[in-house]
Design a protein around this motif. Structure first.
Motif, mmCIF file in Angstrom:
data_model
loop_
_atom_site.group_PDB
_atom_site.id
_atom_site.type_symbol
_atom_site.label_atom_id
_atom_site.label_comp_id
_atom_site.label_asym_id
_atom_site.label_seq_id
_atom_site.Cartn_x
_atom_site.Cartn_y
_atom_site.Cartn_z
ATOM 1 N N SER A 156 94.191 36.006 -6.384
ATOM 2 C CA SER A 156 94.501 37.430 -6.510
ATOM 3 C C SER A 156 95.614 37.609 -7.526
ATOM 4 O O SER A 156 96.639 36.923 -7.476
ATOM 5 N N LEU A 194 89.400 36.803 -7.197
ATOM 6 C CA LEU A 194 88.528 35.932 -7.980
ATOM 7 C C LEU A 194 88.110 34.781 -7.078
ATOM 8 O O LEU A 194 88.957 34.028 -6.591
ATOM 9 N N TYR A 239 84.268 38.114 -9.266
ATOM 10 C CA TYR A 239 85.559 38.806 -9.286
ATOM 11 C C TYR A 239 85.371 40.204 -8.726
ATOM 12 O O TYR A 239 84.453 40.933 -9.139
ATOM 13 N N LYS A 291 82.342 44.508 -7.519
ATOM 14 C CA LYS A 291 82.278 43.045 -7.498
ATOM 15 C C LYS A 291 81.326 42.589 -8.590
ATOM 16 O O LYS A 291 80.174 43.018 -8.639
ATOM 17 N N ASP A 334 92.775 42.604 -5.637
ATOM 18 C CA ASP A 334 91.626 42.009 -6.312
ATOM 19 C C ASP A 334 91.406 40.586 -5.808
ATOM 20 O O ASP A 334 92.258 40.024 -5.111
#
Length: 566
Positions: free
Chosen positions: A216, A223, A283, A294, A221
């Motif tokens: 993050s 990944l 991601y 996403k 967020d």
């Protein structure tokens, strides 16, 4: 004044507050793994923020110290106030809690002195602070010691942590399984089964290991980079490879976590290889307060991007033991490719999701050749609306438009009969998939769920060009949470795997690829949660009339799955 400033503890309000809450947890015998932001800490009566000394128990509101500190708090803004600028409450507080508030005022006054605004600090207030500091010196020293300990532990964690932005989440599955029955279901419906081979019984021990790197950059967020190794044989009907398919002869017996190599398809070139591969890369981030996007660069799985309405059984490592028992096959469209998913969740009971995935397994979206790529090859476009009027009930309506044009055709991604997955004998096809899914919680422990799906497929080439085929499927689930032991789940699944109910295509040998009877899927499992990180799941899967043919003998699959999470 300078003399007094040297005596003032240089502890920020945030550190003091964090120490206060950590102290309370330690005294209660609790262990906290995560620091909660001060802004979201709530008191027991749901007041959103500690705002006044009058909210803090051994120091009574009538004591001089209480009144003195309250006056300092309100004069110098040591502790955040209510939106209307007033302070309320008349509860007493412990001496440790009082010391935490005192520390905040000491820090505030020290800040005023350091910024050359000492003239704002009244002389009588300095005297009051000095008297309070002397009377509560033991509590202040205890707080300072706890802060020093926390700082030392924090420094050690920072020096030895894997990454400031990345968390490692792992899962390992050890599994024992075996299939039972009098004959291998090697031929589909409508064909004489006299040639069916004997079902070779043999216990298999296999594994699957996944390592997720969750990164993050902004807090909201993520990944995801997933590495995977596995060697669990698959139950893919019609395959000639030396695996479970050659034993049961039908994909209706596939396990939820099967696969050798190859993302999404569960099919590799080397049986039992256990090679490590990059299995997933995506991601996700928020777009405003009500939208989340996403982007899947590789290994997209729609069932991980949208709600599947089967929370207790959806996980491959902790849920159902069968592939079909996890959720509706409509969520398996296009899995393994690349694409994006948008989820809109405004305040209210309605959530809307839209997704596009290009390139099914082995049909990569990054191939520039004709028939591949993002928009020229196989794809799946999904839209879903879910309605959740309460925490107990949730229902969804789902539509998916799919196109498969190269490689092995598998309309329902290895669930259901051979005719349902490949209705036109390998020809390219388009399909309109419709589904309804729901879950209903009966109290806090029991959940009822289920799904129904209907698919219309049309051949796009070959001898079947223009022909239509129709398939349907359904299932019901029942789960009991915390059964006999906290964290454990007892669950049952019963339903009909995908079945081709009508097909206009007739092969050259005169066979119509249409299922003649009805198979039934029965599954029972018990996930025994031994610890927070270890679960053992014995389960049994029974397929009646495999391949939707009542001439086929019932097949049984037993499993003992042990899942380690870390």
């Amino acid at each position: 004044m300078k003399k007094l400033s040297k005596k003032i503890l240089r502890l920020s309000p945030v550190v003091v507050a964090a120490t206060f809450f950590a102290a309370n947890s330690a005294m209660a015998g609790e262990v906290k793994e995560q620091v909660t932001p001060v802004s979201v800490l709530t008191s027991q009566d749901n007041i959103g923020q500690v705002t006044s000394v009058s909210q803090f128990s051994d120091v009574q509101p009538t004591d001089w110290a209480f009144q003195a500190l309250q006056s300092l708090v309100e004069r110098y803004g040591c502790i955040a106030g209510y939106p209307n600028g007033t302070y309320r409450g008349n509860r007493a507080l412990t001496r440790y809690e009082f010391a935490a508030g005192l520390n905040a005022c000491l820090d505030r006054v020290n800040e005023l002195i350091a910024t050359a605004t000492a003239d704002l600090v009244r002389k009588e207030d300095l005297a009051t602070l000095q008297r309070l500091q002397e009377e509560f010196s033991a509590e202040l020293a205890t707080l300072r010691g706890r802060v020093d300990t926390l700082e030392a532990r924090t420094a050690e964690l920072e020096a030895n942590q894997f990454s400031t932005t990345t968390k490692l989440v792992g899962e390992a599955i050890f599994n024992l399984s075996d299939a039972f029955g009098s004959a291998r279901q090697a031929v589909p419906s409508g064909v004489n089964t006299a040639t069916a081979a004997e079902l070779q019984e043999n216990i298999v021990f296999s594994d699957r290991v996944r390592l997720n790197l969750l990164t993050s950059f902004f807090g909201s967020d993520q990944l995801q980079t997933r590495l995977q190794a596995r060697n669990t044989p698959i139950y893919d009907g019609g395959s000639t490879s030396q695996n479970r398919a050659s034993i049961t002869g039908t994909s209706m017996t596939r396990l939820s976590f099967d696969g050798d190599r190859g993302s999404g398809s569960g099919r590799g070139t080397t049986i039992g290889s256990n090679d490590i591969e990059l299995d997933k890369l995506n991601y996700a981030f928020n777009l405003g307060s009500a939208a989340r996007i996403k982007i899947d660069a590789f290994g997209a799985e729609l069932y991980e991007n949208v709600n599947t309405f089967n929370p207790d059984l959806a996980s491959s490592g902790r849920g159902a033991i069968s592939r079909y028992g996890r959720f509706s096959p409509i969520y398996r469209q296009g899995n393994g490719g690349s694409g994006a998913t948008l989820t809109l969740n405004p305040k209210g009971p309605i959530t809307v999701s839209a997704a596009y995935v290009a390139g099914a397994p082995n049909l990569t979206a990054n191939n520039p050749n004709d028939g591949f790529g993002l928009f020229d090859g196989s794809y799946a476009a999904l839209g879903q609306v879910s309605f959740q009027p309460s925490q107990a009930f949730n229902i969804g309506l789902t539509y998916a438009r799919t196109y498969q044009n190269k490689g092995g055709i598998s309309l329902f991604d290895g669930t259901g009969s051979q005719y349902a997955n490949n209705p036109f004998n390998g020809a390219a096809l388009t399909a309109d998939n419709y589904g309804v899914e729901a879950s209903l919680r009966l109290g806090s422990k029991i959940t009822l769920g289920g799904w129904y799906g209907y698919t219309e497929a049309e051949a796009k080439g070959g001898a079947a060009n223009g022909a239509n085929a129709y398939s349907e499927y359904w299932a019901g689930t029942l789960s009991f949470k915390d059964f006999a032991r906290p964290g454990s789940v007892l669950a049952f699944v019963f339903g009909q795997p995908p079945k081709t109910t009508g097909n206009e295509f007739i092969q050259a040998n005169g066979i119509r690829r249409q299922d003649r009877d009805t198979s039934y899927h029965l599954e029972a499992l018990y996930r025994l949660q031994l610890t927070d990180n270890i679960a053992v799941t014995p389960g049994v899967l029974v397929i009646f009339n495999p391949e939707h043919n009542d001439r086929n003998d019932t097949v049984y699959v037993g499993t003992l799955r042990t899942t380690f999470t870390f």
